[in-house]
Scaffold this active site. Structure first.
Site, PDB file in Angstrom:
ATOM      1  N   GLY A  13      -1.154 -38.068 -49.573  1.00  0.00           N
ATOM      2  CA  GLY A  13      -0.204 -37.088 -50.093  1.00  0.00           C
ATOM      3  C   GLY A  13       0.158 -37.372 -51.540  1.00  0.00           C
ATOM      4  O   GLY A  13      -0.281 -38.383 -52.127  1.00  0.00           O
ATOM      5  N   ASP A  14       0.918 -36.436 -52.126  1.00  0.00           N
ATOM      6  CA  ASP A  14       1.384 -36.564 -53.514  1.00  0.00           C
ATOM      7  C   ASP A  14       0.249 -36.633 -54.526  1.00  0.00           C
ATOM      8  O   ASP A  14       0.373 -37.267 -55.565  1.00  0.00           O
ATOM      9  CB  ASP A  14       2.278 -37.823 -53.681  1.00  0.00           C
ATOM     10  CG  ASP A  14       3.397 -37.846 -52.668  1.00  0.00           C
ATOM     11  OD1 ASP A  14       3.991 -36.792 -52.452  1.00  0.00           O
ATOM     12  OD2 ASP A  14       3.658 -38.917 -52.093  1.00  0.00           O
ATOM     13  N   LYS A  17      -1.196 -31.604 -55.676  1.00  0.00           N
ATOM     14  CA  LYS A  17      -1.746 -30.326 -55.173  1.00  0.00           C
ATOM     15  C   LYS A  17      -0.986 -29.122 -55.727  1.00  0.00           C
ATOM     16  O   LYS A  17      -1.579 -28.085 -55.984  1.00  0.00           O
ATOM     17  CB  LYS A  17      -1.676 -30.292 -53.629  1.00  0.00           C
ATOM     18  CG  LYS A  17      -2.521 -31.361 -52.960  1.00  0.00           C
ATOM     19  CD  LYS A  17      -2.400 -31.305 -51.458  1.00  0.00           C
ATOM     20  CE  LYS A  17      -1.055 -31.742 -50.924  1.00  0.00           C
ATOM     21  NZ  LYS A  17      -0.725 -33.166 -51.122  1.00  0.00           N
ATOM     22  N   ALA A  40       7.118 -31.971 -47.551  1.00  0.00           N
ATOM     23  CA  ALA A  40       6.302 -31.866 -48.759  1.00  0.00           C
ATOM     24  C   ALA A  40       7.199 -31.661 -49.968  1.00  0.00           C
ATOM     25  O   ALA A  40       8.322 -31.192 -49.843  1.00  0.00           O
ATOM     26  CB  ALA A  40       5.358 -30.683 -48.627  1.00  0.00           C
ATOM     27  N   GLY A  41       6.687 -32.020 -51.114  1.00  0.00           N
ATOM     28  CA  GLY A  41       7.408 -31.745 -52.358  1.00  0.00           C
ATOM     29  C   GLY A  41       6.371 -31.407 -53.398  1.00  0.00           C
ATOM     30  O   GLY A  41       5.643 -32.278 -53.854  1.00  0.00           O
ATOM     31  N   HIS A  42       6.237 -30.142 -53.716  1.00  0.00           N
ATOM     32  CA  HIS A  42       5.213 -29.721 -54.663  1.00  0.00           C
ATOM     33  C   HIS A  42       5.861 -29.432 -56.016  1.00  0.00           C
ATOM     34  O   HIS A  42       6.708 -28.566 -56.121  1.00  0.00           O
ATOM     35  CB  HIS A  42       4.495 -28.465 -54.153  1.00  0.00           C
ATOM     36  CG  HIS A  42       3.676 -28.739 -52.927  1.00  0.00           C
ATOM     37  ND1 HIS A  42       3.143 -27.748 -52.142  1.00  0.00           N
ATOM     38  CD2 HIS A  42       3.305 -29.893 -52.358  1.00  0.00           C
ATOM     39  CE1 HIS A  42       2.477 -28.302 -51.152  1.00  0.00           C
ATOM     40  NE2 HIS A  42       2.558 -29.609 -51.252  1.00  0.00           N
ATOM     41  N   ARG A 144       6.496 -27.479 -25.650  1.00  0.00           N
ATOM     42  CA  ARG A 144       6.675 -26.057 -25.328  1.00  0.00           C
ATOM     43  C   ARG A 144       8.128 -25.668 -25.094  1.00  0.00           C
ATOM     44  O   ARG A 144       8.448 -24.808 -24.288  1.00  0.00           O
ATOM     45  CB  ARG A 144       5.786 -25.662 -24.130  1.00  0.00           C
ATOM     46  CG  ARG A 144       4.315 -25.701 -24.520  1.00  0.00           C
ATOM     47  CD  ARG A 144       3.422 -26.062 -23.409  1.00  0.00           C
ATOM     48  NE  ARG A 144       3.640 -27.436 -22.987  1.00  0.00           N
ATOM     49  CZ  ARG A 144       3.061 -27.990 -21.933  1.00  0.00           C
ATOM     50  NH1 ARG A 144       2.256 -27.276 -21.185  1.00  0.00           N
ATOM     51  NH2 ARG A 144       3.293 -29.247 -21.628  1.00  0.00           N
ATOM     52  N   GLN A 225       0.901 -32.808 -47.643  1.00  0.00           N
ATOM     53  CA  GLN A 225       0.586 -34.216 -47.350  1.00  0.00           C
ATOM     54  C   GLN A 225      -0.891 -34.493 -47.670  1.00  0.00           C
ATOM     55  O   GLN A 225      -1.437 -33.833 -48.533  1.00  0.00           O
ATOM     56  CB  GLN A 225       0.923 -34.583 -45.899  1.00  0.00           C
ATOM     57  CG  GLN A 225       2.412 -34.603 -45.587  1.00  0.00           C
ATOM     58  CD  GLN A 225       2.983 -33.240 -45.256  1.00  0.00           C
ATOM     59  OE1 GLN A 225       2.399 -32.506 -44.491  1.00  0.00           O
ATOM     60  NE2 GLN A 225       4.106 -32.906 -45.841  1.00  0.00           N
ATOM     61  N   GLY A 303      12.855 -39.036 -53.419  1.00  0.00           N
ATOM     62  CA  GLY A 303      13.139 -39.871 -54.578  1.00  0.00           C
ATOM     63  C   GLY A 303      12.735 -41.331 -54.368  1.00  0.00           C
ATOM     64  O   GLY A 303      12.953 -42.170 -55.242  1.00  0.00           O
ATOM     65  N   PRO A 305      10.691 -44.735 -54.416  1.00  0.00           N
ATOM     66  CA  PRO A 305       9.585 -45.224 -55.252  1.00  0.00           C
ATOM     67  C   PRO A 305       8.308 -45.240 -54.405  1.00  0.00           C
ATOM     68  O   PRO A 305       8.338 -45.665 -53.252  1.00  0.00           O
ATOM     69  CB  PRO A 305       9.987 -46.646 -55.627  1.00  0.00           C
ATOM     70  CG  PRO A 305      11.260 -46.935 -54.919  1.00  0.00           C
ATOM     71  CD  PRO A 305      11.721 -45.737 -54.180  1.00  0.00           C
ATOM     72  N   LYS A 332      -4.044 -36.972 -62.631  1.00  0.00           N
ATOM     73  CA  LYS A 332      -3.337 -38.104 -63.229  1.00  0.00           C
ATOM     74  C   LYS A 332      -4.269 -39.110 -63.908  1.00  0.00           C
ATOM     75  O   LYS A 332      -3.975 -40.316 -63.938  1.00  0.00           O
ATOM     76  CB  LYS A 332      -2.454 -38.780 -62.188  1.00  0.00           C
ATOM     77  CG  LYS A 332      -1.288 -37.875 -61.761  1.00  0.00           C
ATOM     78  CD  LYS A 332      -0.200 -38.650 -61.095  1.00  0.00           C
ATOM     79  CE  LYS A 332       1.160 -38.054 -61.352  1.00  0.00           C
ATOM     80  NZ  LYS A 332       2.254 -38.828 -60.843  1.00  0.00           N
ATOM     81  N   ASP A 334      -4.717 -39.375 -66.978  1.00  0.00           N
ATOM     82  CA  ASP A 334      -4.004 -39.865 -68.170  1.00  0.00           C
ATOM     83  C   ASP A 334      -3.134 -41.092 -67.886  1.00  0.00           C
ATOM     84  O   ASP A 334      -2.865 -41.882 -68.786  1.00  0.00           O
ATOM     85  CB  ASP A 334      -3.114 -38.751 -68.737  1.00  0.00           C
ATOM     86  CG  ASP A 334      -2.160 -38.222 -67.679  1.00  0.00           C
ATOM     87  OD1 ASP A 334      -2.651 -37.710 -66.665  1.00  0.00           O
ATOM     88  OD2 ASP A 334      -0.930 -38.366 -67.849  1.00  0.00           O
ATOM     89  N   VAL A 415      -4.869 -34.013 -66.606  1.00  0.00           N
ATOM     90  CA  VAL A 415      -4.525 -35.085 -67.555  1.00  0.00           C
ATOM     91  C   VAL A 415      -3.065 -34.995 -68.008  1.00  0.00           C
ATOM     92  O   VAL A 415      -2.694 -35.466 -69.078  1.00  0.00           O
ATOM     93  CB  VAL A 415      -5.482 -35.068 -68.776  1.00  0.00           C
ATOM     94  CG1 VAL A 415      -6.863 -35.554 -68.404  1.00  0.00           C
ATOM     95  CG2 VAL A 415      -5.559 -33.661 -69.395  1.00  0.00           C
TER      96      VAL A 415
HETATM   97  P1  IMP Z   1       7.366 -37.175 -41.851  1.00  0.00           P
HETATM   98  O1  IMP Z   1       6.310 -36.208 -42.228  1.00  0.00           O
HETATM   99  O2  IMP Z   1       8.688 -36.920 -42.519  1.00  0.00           O
HETATM  100  O3  IMP Z   1       7.499 -37.336 -40.362  1.00  0.00           O
HETATM  101  O4  IMP Z   1       6.919 -38.625 -42.400  1.00  0.00           O
HETATM  102  C1  IMP Z   1       5.802 -39.322 -41.872  1.00  0.00           C
HETATM  103  C2  IMP Z   1       5.061 -40.073 -42.960  1.00  0.00           C
HETATM  104  O5  IMP Z   1       4.441 -39.134 -43.831  1.00  0.00           O
HETATM  105  C3  IMP Z   1       5.949 -40.934 -43.840  1.00  0.00           C
HETATM  106  O6  IMP Z   1       5.216 -42.077 -44.238  1.00  0.00           O
HETATM  107  C4  IMP Z   1       6.218 -40.061 -45.042  1.00  0.00           C
HETATM  108  O7  IMP Z   1       6.528 -40.810 -46.201  1.00  0.00           O
HETATM  109  C5  IMP Z   1       4.878 -39.377 -45.181  1.00  0.00           C
HETATM  110  N1  IMP Z   1       4.964 -38.061 -45.824  1.00  0.00           N
HETATM  111  C6  IMP Z   1       5.411 -36.906 -45.305  1.00  0.00           C
HETATM  112  N2  IMP Z   1       5.318 -35.915 -46.182  1.00  0.00           N
HETATM  113  C7  IMP Z   1       4.782 -36.436 -47.295  1.00  0.00           C
HETATM  114  C8  IMP Z   1       4.398 -35.882 -48.553  1.00  0.00           C
HETATM  115  O8  IMP Z   1       4.521 -34.685 -48.833  1.00  0.00           O
HETATM  116  N3  IMP Z   1       3.866 -36.766 -49.443  1.00  0.00           N
HETATM  117  C9  IMP Z   1       3.675 -38.066 -49.162  1.00  0.00           C
HETATM  118  N4  IMP Z   1       3.998 -38.625 -47.997  1.00  0.00           N
HETATM  119  C10 IMP Z   1       4.548 -37.816 -47.071  1.00  0.00           C
END
Ligand code: IMP
Length: 431
Positions: A13-14, A17, A40-42, A144, A225, A303, A305, A332, A334, A415
């Protein structure tokens, strides 16, 4: 010419995308999320303005493009509404371009509580979830007993399902966790108030997409992810609760797999991971701090690290296989501009033997130590470069080596965070 393209993360993930989906949206008519939720955090940067979406497909910043939240997504309606309101304030959201599947399951307040409490109970066995209720929502879906977005459209049905769920969850919350339970009427009123606002967007999205495909519309399927967090193919149990790989684009939207034309994997030029679980090429100390600071490696959602490390070619080759990748986007690049030496993991040592296939088995992976090849850094700013041939020779060699190790060609390079800090090698939609 490809019409339907799936974008997936090739690592944990991260991978960046959001930016790539945003760029490719120019060539698409519709952008669809097919799994995951607001874990997710896009991040997308447009005209120096930074947008972070958790649920909304990254294509929402484009006018006249439709965005779909597909069947396989779990939806926290409060988060969704918050994102709609931010976009409304900025005058970007017109109410016509969002469609939410009636089959998408809802994240309820008790899911969030259970996610956080169960993690706490696990102690050092914790997964390091985002605490957004993702796992418990998918648990209910599989059991279900879940409540779907479509249920919001029928007050009585919603109240009935809510009552059943809260009775069951309160039993656990009160008797096992020894916490105060949830009140049906409170949750009911909160959700009904939100339902009023999001009801117009809830439709049969599978049918909508089918009709769009037949009308020759181009569709971008936006994965969340990454491959190694896939519930079946990732480093279980240190994974998320959905299938994050390309096959999920089909089941997560109700589109037959034969209609998907291409799968593109996004990978950073190094590796990061958030949460617990094995990470063979992980760095620590000053080297890690430098890479983390340079890459701004802090979670867009929590947030936290991020853990950082060298590029792992075994993991990428594995992602190429599981997703059937047709192309790579390496992001990334760069961030590596100022490094004297770079390492690429080309094998693992496991119980004294060399292995070159990624073992998607957390216990085995814990025992693997990386075998590296060393590359010299290029020591030049790459952020203004627009063409592959203009990259420093050593950066070109680095990219070529990653292609060789994965067996997949790069179609784009990133980059920098901005839209124009991109090197387009071969647009997957047009060539
Ligand atoms: P959950 O999806 O919140 O249940 O987390 C399960 C695992 O997936 C954990 O290790 C999270 O840090 C990781 N994870 C979930 N969503 C992301 C994402 O968008 N980016 C990176 N790691 C993620």
């Amino acid at each position: 010419m490809a019409k339907n393209i799936v974008i997936v993360g090739a690592q944990w993930g991260d991978e960046g995308k959001g930016k790539i989906v945003d760029i490719l949206t120019k060539n698409a008519d519709i952008v669809v999320r097919f799994q995951g939720g607001n874990n997710a955090g896009h991040t997308v940067i447009v005209n120096d303005e930074k947008y972070v979406f958790h649920l909304m497909p990254s294509g929402i910043l484009h006018e006249n493009k439709a965005c779909v939240i597909g069947d396989g997504v779990v939806v926290d309606p409060e988060v969704l509404l918050g994102e709609i309101e931010v976009l409304e304030e900025k005058g970007i959201f017109n109410g016509k371009n969002l469609h939410i599947s009636k089959n998408a399951h809802l994240i309820m307040p008790y899911h969030k509580r259970l996610d956080i409490s169960k993690e706490r109970l696990k102690g050092d066995q914790k997964i390091g979830t985002t605490g957004r209720g993702i796992g418990p929502a998918y648990e209910d879906k599989a059991a279900r007993t879940g409540i779907k977005c479509g249920d919001l459209l029928d007050e009585n049905l919603f109240r009935e399902k809510l009552k059943r769920n809260i009775t069951e969850k309160n039993h656990y919350i009160q008797n096992v966790l020894h916490q105060v339970g949830f009140e049906v009427h409170e949750v009911y009123h909160t959700y009904m108030a939100i339902a009023e606002k999001i009801a117009p967007y809830i439709i049969d999205t599978s049918h909508y997409l089918y009709t769009a495909m037949n009308a020759k519309k181009k569709i971008l399927f936006e994965g969340a992810q990454g491959t190694l967090l896939d519930i079946d193919h990732g480093t279980y149990p240190y994974v998320t609760s959905s299938n994050t790989t390309a096959g999920a684009a089909s089941v997560g939207t109700g589109i037959g797999p034969t209609r998907l034309d291409k799968a593109i994997g996004i990978t950073k030029a190094y590796t990061t991971r958030v949460g617990e679980g094995p990470f063979p090429t992980e760095l620590d100390g000053k080297e890690a701090d430098r890479l983390r600071e340079h890459g701004g490696e802090y979670g867009a959602t929590t947030g936290r690290p991020r853990r950082v490390g060298w590029f792992d070619a075994l993991a990428l080759r594995y992602a190429a296989r599981i997703n059937g990748l047709d192309g790579l986007v390496i992001t990334k690049l760069d961030v590596l501009d100022n490094l004297k030496k770079l390492k690429v993991c080309i094998g693992y040592k496991y119980k004294g033997k060399k292995i070159t296939d990624f073992p998607a088995d957390a216990a085995m992976l814990e025992l693997c130590t990386p075998i590296y090849e060393i590359h010299e850094g290029w020591f030049e700013d790459t952020t203004k470069i627009k063409k592959f041939e203009k990259l420093p020779k050593k950066a070109q060699e680095y990219i070529r080596r990653l292609e060789e190790l994965s067996g997949i060609k790069a179609v784009m390079l990133s980059v920098g965070a901005a839209r124009n800090e991109t090197i387009m090698i071969k647009n997957p939609f047009t060539r």
